[in-house]
Design an enzyme around this catalytic site. Structure first.
Site, PDB file in Angstrom:
ATOM      1  N   CYS A 273      -3.571   6.412   2.834  1.00 45.82           N
ATOM      2  CA  CYS A 273      -4.477   5.801   1.861  1.00 45.82           C
ATOM      3  C   CYS A 273      -5.064   4.501   2.427  1.00 45.82           C
ATOM      4  O   CYS A 273      -4.657   4.031   3.485  1.00 45.82           O
ATOM      5  CB  CYS A 273      -3.748   5.526   0.553  1.00 45.82           C
ATOM      6  SG  CYS A 273      -2.465   4.259   0.691  1.00 45.82           S
TER       7      CYS A 273
ATOM      8  N   CYS B 118      -2.443   1.863   3.098  1.00 43.06           N
ATOM      9  CA  CYS B 118      -1.607   2.218   4.247  1.00 43.06           C
ATOM     10  C   CYS B 118      -2.328   1.859   5.544  1.00 43.06           C
ATOM     11  O   CYS B 118      -1.726   1.302   6.470  1.00 43.06           O
ATOM     12  CB  CYS B 118      -1.259   3.704   4.234  1.00 43.06           C
ATOM     13  SG  CYS B 118      -0.357   4.221   2.761  1.00 43.06           S
TER      14      CYS B 118
END
Length: 79
Positions: free
Chosen positions: A10, A13
């Site tokens: 994501c 991340c």
């Protein structure tokens, strides 16, 4: 030193991965930075929210993106 970024890829991340790379480069240290994206592998660290930051197999933060200074502090603790 082995640093792992736990998360499925994501935006947060990726941000944590990039910040961690910056800190490692700024500190001039030898570190292997790995992305852990498999759900079962992430769960094995006992975290329920990503992203997660693991240094030498110890979870240091999960569920948020720490600041660059926080990441630096975490890494320096394990040097």
């Amino acid at each position: 030193m082995v640093i792992k970024i736990l998360g499925a890829g994501c935006k947060n991340c990726e941000k944590l991965y990039n910040l961690t790379n910056e800190v490692v480069n700024e500190l001039g240290i030898e570190a292997e930075i790995k992305k852990v994206t498999e759900f079962k592998d992430i769960l094995s660290y006992g975290i329920m929210k990503t992203p997660g930051l693991v240094i030498d197999e110890k979870v240091v933060v999960s569920g948020r993106v720490p600041s660059k200074n926080e990441i630096k502090d975490f890494i320096q603790k394990y040097l």
